[in-house]
Scaffold this motif. Structure first.
Motif, mmCIF file in Angstrom:
data_model
loop_
_atom_site.group_PDB
_atom_site.id
_atom_site.type_symbol
_atom_site.label_atom_id
_atom_site.label_comp_id
_atom_site.label_asym_id
_atom_site.label_seq_id
_atom_site.Cartn_x
_atom_site.Cartn_y
_atom_site.Cartn_z
ATOM 1 N N GLY A 1 0.782 -1.227 0.000
ATOM 2 C CA GLY A 1 0.000 0.000 0.000
ATOM 3 C C GLY A 1 0.811 1.273 0.000
ATOM 4 O O GLY A 1 0.236 2.361 -0.020
ATOM 5 N N GLN A 2 2.136 1.169 0.017
ATOM 6 C CA GLN A 2 2.987 2.357 0.014
ATOM 7 C C GLN A 2 3.173 2.867 -1.412
ATOM 8 O O GLN A 2 3.569 2.105 -2.297
ATOM 9 N N ASP B 1 1.801 -2.036 -18.057
ATOM 10 C CA ASP B 1 0.651 -2.827 -17.595
ATOM 11 C C ASP B 1 1.127 -3.699 -16.434
ATOM 12 O O ASP B 1 1.799 -4.706 -16.632
ATOM 13 N N VAL B 2 0.765 -3.296 -15.206
ATOM 14 C CA VAL B 2 1.291 -3.949 -14.007
ATOM 15 C C VAL B 2 0.177 -4.741 -13.340
ATOM 16 O O VAL B 2 -0.918 -4.220 -13.107
ATOM 17 N N GLU C 1 -1.475 -0.575 -8.555
ATOM 18 C CA GLU C 1 -2.167 0.525 -9.233
ATOM 19 C C GLU C 1 -1.136 1.495 -9.762
ATOM 20 O O GLU C 1 -0.218 1.907 -9.042
ATOM 21 N N LEU C 2 -1.289 1.878 -11.029
ATOM 22 C CA LEU C 2 -0.351 2.780 -11.681
ATOM 23 C C LEU C 2 -1.129 3.987 -12.202
ATOM 24 O O LEU C 2 -2.080 3.830 -12.977
ATOM 25 N N HIS D 1 -0.586 -3.710 -4.364
ATOM 26 C CA HIS D 1 -1.780 -4.218 -3.693
ATOM 27 C C HIS D 1 -1.558 -5.553 -3.004
ATOM 28 O O HIS D 1 -2.410 -5.991 -2.231
ATOM 29 N N HIS D 2 -0.440 -6.213 -3.274
ATOM 30 C CA HIS D 2 -0.178 -7.529 -2.695
ATOM 31 C C HIS D 2 1.277 -7.594 -2.240
ATOM 32 O O HIS D 2 2.160 -6.992 -2.853
ATOM 33 N N ALA D 3 1.493 -8.328 -1.155
ATOM 34 C CA ALA D 3 2.857 -8.553 -0.677
ATOM 35 C C ALA D 3 3.539 -9.593 -1.545
ATOM 36 O O ALA D 3 2.898 -10.455 -2.149
ATOM 37 N N GLY D 4 4.872 -9.489 -1.617
ATOM 38 C CA GLY D 4 5.644 -10.417 -2.430
ATOM 39 C C GLY D 4 6.478 -9.671 -3.445
ATOM 40 O O GLY D 4 6.839 -8.507 -3.258
#
Length: 578
Positions: free
Chosen positions: A145-146, A169-170, A174-175, A205-208
């Motif tokens: 979220g950072q 396109d990620v 969010e871009l 939006h996701h960890a990893g």
């Protein structure tokens, strides 16, 4: 002479009202030595302006040239103009270079600071290439979220005849593009390039592991002519050369996204660069009135967070008051580098009783991504004095048990019973609350009964003697209109105005016949009969009456007991029923 000065003042007034304002901005605040930067001078309410004196910049910058652009817009009928003077600058040395205040159109600009770093040598692998693309993230280790800054730069030497640079396109992030493309020049390995820079706000939006894929630039490079044939019939001077297709790919960018710390707990995760919490609407004198709403507005601003990612704002439970929240409002803006989210919500607080009202402390927990620490934004509690509905101060509070027990003026034998009486009320306030509610209900019931009896008595009195109706402004106007028409010869107008005047005093009357029946004056009744005959049957002038004199003192109405004479018709039920 006096009027001439007034004319000049009126002519100059619109120009003084449209006095322009100037604002100076840089398209970038951090550059490498050898790169160019654009100083934009924005002049509001102006379409033309001369280029300012730029000699103050010669010590730290090379002034490469200037350009101007203007715009005119009309919003809600209001016209506004803006002129932008762009100044291309190339720093001469490293460090924090100062751009002093400049005089533009009679106004002073704000001073600026440009940070210049050492020349960038990261493009050594692109030596000899006419076109290449760079991509980089502001951090390779971030929290979930950072928001970070993702930058794409297109470098090209020569002239491009069109091209396409798509957005990445990620997946899993969010871009959002920040502002418009920035154009400048840069030097890499001794070669000068034109640069198109595009910035994005990237929020995982996701960890990893997060991978921003490569993007490909496709364009046409202009060839100004064959060096062996610099001119020709179709290409004089080599100005209209052929184009050559060119492509360039950006590198993949990998980012490690960390989950919130295990010690965070159940609080909503809110990573931000900075955060402020504010509350507006508290009364300056700290006083309220019972039953009257207090409108407060709670807002939060967080850098590095979009507005829709902020948690919903709420107030703690407030004892002695009812809280009605409004719908929350959120917005997001950016400064070309970071998103700043704004959320606000209104609350209507209605005190239920006189005394004191305490708004508890308001807190919001967030994570500072710059320091890596958990922080709490807070608004301290606030105590307000609630006055009774009639504006009187609250009654004095009953002496507390602790005050009785610790007061040296009270004997120990008298203090003990006092404590015994107060303590049960503090431990079990419910019976007293029910007693208070019951007292209020009985008071309301007695008030309603008293109001009913009072209205019944007034109606009984009104049936015997009807109060005299005082003339209103409308009644006086209608009376004056009739008296003016009574001096003329138009009987139709006289009849209408006389009826309107009578209905203003007795709304139940429908025609002049009913008006005559309700009058006690034989003279006025005869005047109305004569008026109707003249209007509908055509009576000679000798029989006319002076209407103005007859009604000069107003209508002589019958009293209610006189008007209510017995009807000549027999009663509907002539027999008394046992």
């Amino acid at each position: 002479m006096k009027h001439r000065w007034l004319l000049w003042f009126c002519l100059l007034l619109p120009w003084t009202a449209m006095a322009s304002t100037v604002q100076a901005t840089l398209d970038r605040n951090d550059v490498h030595l050898g790169e160019t930067v654009t100083l934009n001078l924005r002049i509001s309410d102006a379409m033309t302006a001369s280029t300012p004196d730029l000699s103050a910049l010669d010590h730290d910058f090379e002034v490469l040239g200037t350009s101007t652009s203007s715009s005119l817009s009309v919003i809600n009928g209001k016209q506004s103009a803006e002129l932008i003077i762009g100044v291309a600058l190339r720093p001469k040395h490293q460090g924090d270079l100062q751009i002093p205040s400049l005089t533009v159109g009679g106004s002073q600009t704000n001073p600026l600071t440009l940070h210049v770093e050492a020349p960038d040598t990261s493009a050594s692998t692109h030596t000899g290439q006419d076109v290449f693309v760079e991509a980089q993230a502001s951090a390779d280790h971030v929290y979930l979220g950072q928001q970070i800054l993702y930058t794409v730069r297109l470098f090209y030497a020569g002239d491009l005849d069109g091209g396409s640079l798509p957005n990445p396109d990620v997946n899993g992030a969010e871009l959002k593009q920040l502002g418009n493309d920035i154009n400048y020049e840069a030097v890499r390995d001794g070669h000068r390039y034109h640069v198109v820079e595009r910035r994005y706000a990237l929020t995982p939006h996701h960890a990893g592991s997060l991978v921003v894929p490569s993007i490909e630039f496709q364009g046409e490079m202009l060839d100004r002519g064959n060096p062996n044939d610099p001119g020709g019939f179709f290409n004089p001077g080599g100005l209209f050369g052929n184009t050559t297709p060119v492509t360039a790919d950006s590198p993949e960018v990998k980012i490690d996204v960390q989950a919130p710390p295990a010690s965070w707990g159940q609080t909503t995760w809110l990573p931000a660069r900075s955060l402020t919490l504010s509350l507006q609407g508290l009364p300056g004198d700290n006083k309220l009135t019972a039953g009257q709403p207090l409108n407060l507005r709670l807002s939060v601003d967080a850098q590095g967070v979009s507005g829709d990612a902020l948690p919903a704002l709420s107030l703690p439970t407030i004892d002695g008051a009812t809280v009605y929240p409004d719908q929350p409002k959120t917005s997001t803006h950016d400064d070309g580098e970071w998103l700043t989210g704004h959320s606000e919500r209104g609350f209507a607080i209605i005190p239920q009783r006189a005394g004191t009202l305490t708004i508890p402390e308001i807190t919001l927990t967030w994570f500072d991504v710059q320091s890596g620490q958990k922080k709490i934004a807070s608004i301290p509690s606030h105590t307000l004095t609630v006055l009774a509905a009639n504006g009187a101060p609250a009654p004095a509070a009953t002496t507390s048990p602790s005050a009785v027990a610790t007061s040296p003026a009270v004997a120990s034998s008298a203090a003990t019973p006092a404590i015994a009486q107060v303590a049960p009320a503090a431990s079990s306030p419910t019976p007293w609350r029910w007693i208070a509610l019951g007292s209020i209900a009985l008071w309301l019931l007695s008030t309603a009964v008293f109001a009913w009896l009072y209205s019944k008595r007034k109606r009984a009195q009104a049936s015997v003697t009807k109060p005299r109706i005082e003339p209103t402004d409308s009644t006086r106007t209608l009376r004056q209109a009739f008296l003016e028409s009574a001096r003329g010869d138009d009987r139709a107008i006289q009849g209408r105005r006389l009826l309107a005047w009578a209905r203003a005093e007795r709304p139940g009357l429908r025609n002049l016949g009913q008006v005559a029946d309700a009058l006690a004056s034989d003279e006025q009744r005869a005047a109305i009969v004569t008026l109707q005959r003249e209007q509908y049957a055509g009576v000679s002038a000798e029989t006319r009456m002076d209407l103005a004199a007859t009604f000069a003192k107003g209508f002589a109405w019958q009293q209610d007991n006189q008007a209510g004479t017995e009807s000549p018709l027999p009663p509907l039920y002539p027999f008394k029923l046992d």
